[in-house]
Design a protein around this motif. Structure first.
Motif, PDB file in Angstrom:
ATOM      1  N   ALA A   1       0.807  -1.220   0.000  1.00  0.00           N
ATOM      2  CA  ALA A   1       0.000   0.000   0.000  1.00  0.00           C
ATOM      3  C   ALA A   1       0.839   1.267   0.000  1.00  0.00           C
ATOM      4  CB  ALA A   1      -0.924   0.005   1.215  1.00  0.00           C
ATOM      5  N   THR A   2       2.146   1.116  -0.140  1.00  0.00           N
ATOM      6  CA  THR A   2       3.028   2.286  -0.170  1.00  0.00           C
ATOM      7  C   THR A   2       3.952   2.190  -1.385  1.00  0.00           C
ATOM      8  OG1 THR A   2       4.504   1.178   1.435  1.00  0.00           O
ATOM      9  CG2 THR A   2       2.874   2.722   2.307  1.00  0.00           C
ATOM     10  N   VAL A   3       5.095   1.530  -1.216  1.00  0.00           N
ATOM     11  CA  VAL A   3       6.094   1.461  -2.287  1.00  0.00           C
ATOM     12  C   VAL A   3       5.535   0.811  -3.549  1.00  0.00           C
ATOM     13  CG1 VAL A   3       8.357   0.568  -2.927  1.00  0.00           C
ATOM     14  CG2 VAL A   3       7.974   1.397  -0.608  1.00  0.00           C
ATOM     15  N   HIS A   4       4.904  -0.353  -3.401  1.00  0.00           N
ATOM     16  CA  HIS A   4       4.415  -1.072  -4.579  1.00  0.00           C
ATOM     17  C   HIS A   4       3.290  -0.305  -5.270  1.00  0.00           C
ATOM     18  CE1 HIS A   4       5.969  -5.260  -3.099  1.00  0.00           C
ATOM     19  NE2 HIS A   4       6.905  -4.353  -3.172  1.00  0.00           N
ATOM     20  N   ALA A   5       2.360   0.234  -4.483  1.00  0.00           N
ATOM     21  CA  ALA A   5       1.231   0.961  -5.066  1.00  0.00           C
ATOM     22  C   ALA A   5       1.709   2.206  -5.810  1.00  0.00           C
ATOM     23  CB  ALA A   5       0.244   1.347  -3.970  1.00  0.00           C
ATOM     24  N   ALA A   6       2.664   2.919  -5.226  1.00  0.00           N
ATOM     25  CA  ALA A   6       3.201   4.108  -5.898  1.00  0.00           C
ATOM     26  C   ALA A   6       3.892   3.730  -7.200  1.00  0.00           C
ATOM     27  CB  ALA A   6       4.170   4.834  -4.968  1.00  0.00           C
ATOM     28  N   ASP A   7       4.623   2.622  -7.197  1.00  0.00           N
ATOM     29  CA  ASP A   7       5.299   2.162  -8.400  1.00  0.00           C
ATOM     30  C   ASP A   7       4.296   1.793  -9.485  1.00  0.00           C
ATOM     31  OD1 ASP A   7       7.597   1.222  -9.965  1.00  0.00           O
ATOM     32  OD2 ASP A   7       6.893  -0.802  -9.502  1.00  0.00           O
ATOM     33  N   LEU A   8       3.225   1.107  -9.119  1.00  0.00           N
ATOM     34  CA  LEU A   8       2.213   0.715 -10.096  1.00  0.00           C
ATOM     35  C   LEU A   8       1.593   1.942 -10.763  1.00  0.00           C
ATOM     36  CD1 LEU A   8       0.268  -1.146 -11.574  1.00  0.00           C
ATOM     37  CD2 LEU A   8      -1.097  -1.306  -9.475  1.00  0.00           C
ATOM     38  N   ILE A   9       1.265   2.949  -9.987  1.00  0.00           N
ATOM     39  CA  ILE A   9       0.654   4.152 -10.556  1.00  0.00           C
ATOM     40  C   ILE A   9       1.658   4.953 -11.376  1.00  0.00           C
ATOM     41  CG2 ILE A   9      -0.468   6.346  -9.994  1.00  0.00           C
ATOM     42  CD1 ILE A   9      -1.643   4.971  -7.524  1.00  0.00           C
ATOM     43  N   GLY A  10       2.953   4.840 -11.005  1.00  0.00           N
ATOM     44  CA  GLY A  10       3.985   5.603 -11.699  1.00  0.00           C
ATOM     45  C   GLY A  10       4.379   6.870 -10.976  1.00  0.00           C
ATOM     46  N   ILE A  11       4.186   6.886  -9.646  1.00  0.00           N
ATOM     47  CA  ILE A  11       4.493   8.080  -8.852  1.00  0.00           C
ATOM     48  C   ILE A  11       5.472   7.752  -7.725  1.00  0.00           C
ATOM     49  CG2 ILE A  11       2.392   9.351  -9.391  1.00  0.00           C
ATOM     50  CD1 ILE A  11       1.153   8.251  -6.809  1.00  0.00           C
ATOM     51  N   GLY A  12       6.292   6.737  -7.927  1.00  0.00           N
ATOM     52  CA  GLY A  12       7.232   6.332  -6.897  1.00  0.00           C
ATOM     53  C   GLY A  12       8.271   7.381  -6.558  1.00  0.00           C
ATOM     54  N   ASP A  13       8.485   8.327  -7.456  1.00  0.00           N
ATOM     55  CA  ASP A  13       9.429   9.414  -7.159  1.00  0.00           C
ATOM     56  C   ASP A  13       8.796  10.512  -6.319  1.00  0.00           C
ATOM     57  OD1 ASP A  13       7.690  10.105  -9.254  1.00  0.00           O
ATOM     58  OD2 ASP A  13       9.142  11.491 -10.135  1.00  0.00           O
ATOM     59  N   LYS A  14       7.480  10.431  -6.085  1.00  0.00           N
ATOM     60  CA  LYS A  14       6.768  11.472  -5.357  1.00  0.00           C
ATOM     61  C   LYS A  14       6.181  11.000  -4.035  1.00  0.00           C
ATOM     62  CE  LYS A  14       5.395  14.027  -9.532  1.00  0.00           C
ATOM     63  NZ  LYS A  14       6.071  13.164 -10.518  1.00  0.00           N
ATOM     64  N   THR A  15       5.929   9.702  -3.903  1.00  0.00           N
ATOM     65  CA  THR A  15       5.264   9.195  -2.705  1.00  0.00           C
ATOM     66  C   THR A  15       5.587   7.716  -2.540  1.00  0.00           C
ATOM     67  OG1 THR A  15       3.149   9.151  -1.520  1.00  0.00           O
ATOM     68  CG2 THR A  15       3.098   8.567  -3.859  1.00  0.00           C
ATOM     69  N   GLY A  16       5.060   7.119  -1.481  1.00  0.00           N
ATOM     70  CA  GLY A  16       5.299   5.701  -1.206  1.00  0.00           C
ATOM     71  C   GLY A  16       6.304   5.476  -0.104  1.00  0.00           C
ATOM     72  N   THR A  17       7.182   6.446   0.129  1.00  0.00           N
ATOM     73  CA  THR A  17       8.126   6.428   1.245  1.00  0.00           C
ATOM     74  C   THR A  17       8.222   7.830   1.826  1.00  0.00           C
ATOM     75  OG1 THR A  17       9.996   6.815  -0.251  1.00  0.00           O
ATOM     76  CG2 THR A  17       9.547   4.526   0.355  1.00  0.00           C
ATOM     77  N   VAL A  18       8.648   7.904   3.076  1.00  0.00           N
ATOM     78  CA  VAL A  18       8.843   9.197   3.727  1.00  0.00           C
ATOM     79  C   VAL A  18      10.302   9.583   3.538  1.00  0.00           C
ATOM     80  CG1 VAL A  18       8.646  10.494   5.877  1.00  0.00           C
ATOM     81  CG2 VAL A  18       7.035   8.636   5.387  1.00  0.00           C
ATOM     82  N   GLU A  19      10.561  10.360   2.483  1.00  0.00           N
ATOM     83  CA  GLU A  19      11.921  10.750   2.134  1.00  0.00           C
ATOM     84  C   GLU A  19      11.934  12.198   1.661  1.00  0.00           C
ATOM     85  OE1 GLU A  19      14.428   7.266   0.396  1.00  0.00           O
ATOM     86  OE2 GLU A  19      12.463   7.165  -0.581  1.00  0.00           O
ATOM     87  N   VAL A  20      13.099  12.808   1.749  1.00  0.00           N
ATOM     88  CA  VAL A  20      13.267  14.207   1.350  1.00  0.00           C
ATOM     89  C   VAL A  20      12.863  14.394  -0.120  1.00  0.00           C
ATOM     90  CG1 VAL A  20      14.950  16.053   0.982  1.00  0.00           C
ATOM     91  CG2 VAL A  20      15.072  14.649   3.045  1.00  0.00           C
TER      92      VAL A  20
END
Length: 436
Positions: A376-395
């Motif tokens: 519900a975080t890393v994998h879901a963001a990758d599927l949508i194509g927004i892994g560079d914007k969300t999915g983890t709490v990073e700068v």
């Protein structure tokens, strides 16, 4: 005047009162908590998250992360912070009860829009700051997405499909009525490559972020077999090719084993449901890195609560037939290493209860709480194509954050009781800020 100022800037003579302003301490929000689940498996005890302009400016342990003096402080003492959750299979415009196909005979686009506004609020307050919606009539999902983005109504970030593509007599059609009566479908019925391409283009014209196609029969449609394939190979390929040409991905509704393989080979980014996946399907999904979105909650509820919730008899019969086999096959697929993304198929009163899916992922698939959270975080963001914007709490990523009491790595059901929700640095649920 503009060129004059640019010239002064280049030689270092811009007057200080018209230079770009440095951020002041009051521009910052700082969150402190008991722990942080970063989203990719890392855990930080006693974290500090610094937020500016809706983005994460700094994150780390309290002892190592400077806090800007005068920043607004949100103290989530005793709580665990996680990235905002992502549900990659919702129907935000669905009614508060589900009568199967017959809903389109009774309700209009106006109903769908109102339901969407209500469900969007429930969804974000449940901790889901992003959703991928996979099918709505009359582009009601596009309208809700845009109104949320403009701040007119509260809700999650939305990536929407518009009407799904189906075949005549298939899952997106409405069957079993007098043929002399023109009846709308739950999607758009298409026949042949040309109609597929035209409909993909039309959906994108009116705002679709991705394309949904029904590759097999379904549970809530009357008169079709759950396991039956519903599109020819060239039609599926045409959908994927046309979507890709226009920068979109395809989500394929597929329960049956053959339809799963056909959709994967055509280039679908995800298989929705995947209930009857076989060994060949597992192999091809692993080889191509395609996501499976299992939607466990809704089928469980149709089986257990179908009559009480008003599901049609045909839907309950289909669900009872598929459910035992689905448990075995989806667990096997997960244990074999197929990539899974979190999705609930939220309709009816599941909106706002999305997090109940987590416990089922643990119980039925054998996932650990950490694995379920990554879905519900890393994998879901990758599927949508927004892994560079969300999915983890990073700068640099969106300040989309939630918090729950205790540690969900010990008890994943804690995610069903979200105490705090932030999207883009704005608090939607929970404590208010205080100046330091």
């Amino acid at each position: 005047m503009r060129d004059f100022l640019i010239g002064l800037f280049l030689i270092g003579l811009v007057p200080t009162h018209i230079r770009a302003q440095e951020p002041t301490p009051s521009d910052y929000t700082v969150i402190k908590a008991a722990r942080l689940i970063v989203g990719d498996g890392r855990v930080v005890e006693a974290p500090v998250i610094v937020i500016r302009d809706g983005l994460i400016a700094a994150v780390g342990a309290l002892l190592n992360t400077p806090i800007p003096k005068g920043a607004r402080i949100i103290d989530l003492a005793g709580l665990t912070i996680l990235p905002g959750l992502i549900d990659t299979h919702t129907h935000i415009n669905s009614a508060d009860s589900d009568g199967g196909d017959s809903a389109v005979l009774k309700e209009t686009a106006a109903h769908a829009a109102v339901y969407g506004a209500v469900n969007a609020k429930k969804t974000i307050e449940a901790g889901f700051t992003t959703i991928r919606d996979v099918g709505a009539t009359n582009y009601a999902d596009v309208a809700v997405r845009d109104l949320v983005a403009r701040g007119v109504i509260p809700g999650p970030r939305m990536y929407v499909a518009g009407p799904s593509l189906g075949i005549i007599g298939g899952h997106a059609d409405v069957n079993g009525y007098n043929p002399a009566i023109p009846i709308p479908g739950t999607g758009v019925m298409v026949t042949g490559v040309d109609e597929v391409r035209r409909t993909v283009r039309t959906n994108i014209k009116f705002g679709a972020d991705h394309i949904k196609i029904t590759a097999t029969g379904g549970i809530l449609s009357q008169g079709d077999e759950v396991s039956a394939s519903q599109f020819a190979d060239d039609e599926l390929r045409a959908a994927v090719e046309e979507a890709a040409r226009l920068g979109r991905r395809v989500a394929a509704h597929a329960h049956g084993a053959k339809g799963i393989i056909t959709a994967v080979n055509a280039g679908a980014a995800s298989i929705e449901h995947g209930s009857l996946i076989d060994d060949d399907g597992i192999g091809v999904m692993k080889a191509k890195g395609v996501y499976l979105v299992p939607t466990l909650l809704i089928l469980d509820e149709i089986v257990k609560l179908g009559a009480k919730k008003g599901y049609p008899d045909y839907a309950m019969a289909k669900a009872r037939l598929v459910e035992p086999e689905r448990r075995i096959r989806l667990r096997k697929a997960f244990q074999a290493g197929v990539k899974f993304s979190f999705g609930t198929d939220a309709t009816s009163d599941i909106h706002g209860r999305n997090a109940e899916e987590f416990a089922l992922l643990v119980e039925q698939l054998g996932a650990t709480p950490a694995e379920a959270i990554r879905m519900a975080t890393v994998h879901a963001a990758d599927l949508i194509g927004i892994g560079d914007k969300t999915g983890t709490v990073e700068v640099g990523k969106w300040a989309d954050l939630i918090a729950v009491a205790g540690n969900p790595l010990d008890d994943v059901r804690r995610l069903e009781r979200v105490a705090f929700v932030m999207k883009a640095g704005r608090v939607f649920k929970g404590t208010a800020t205080s100046a330091r």
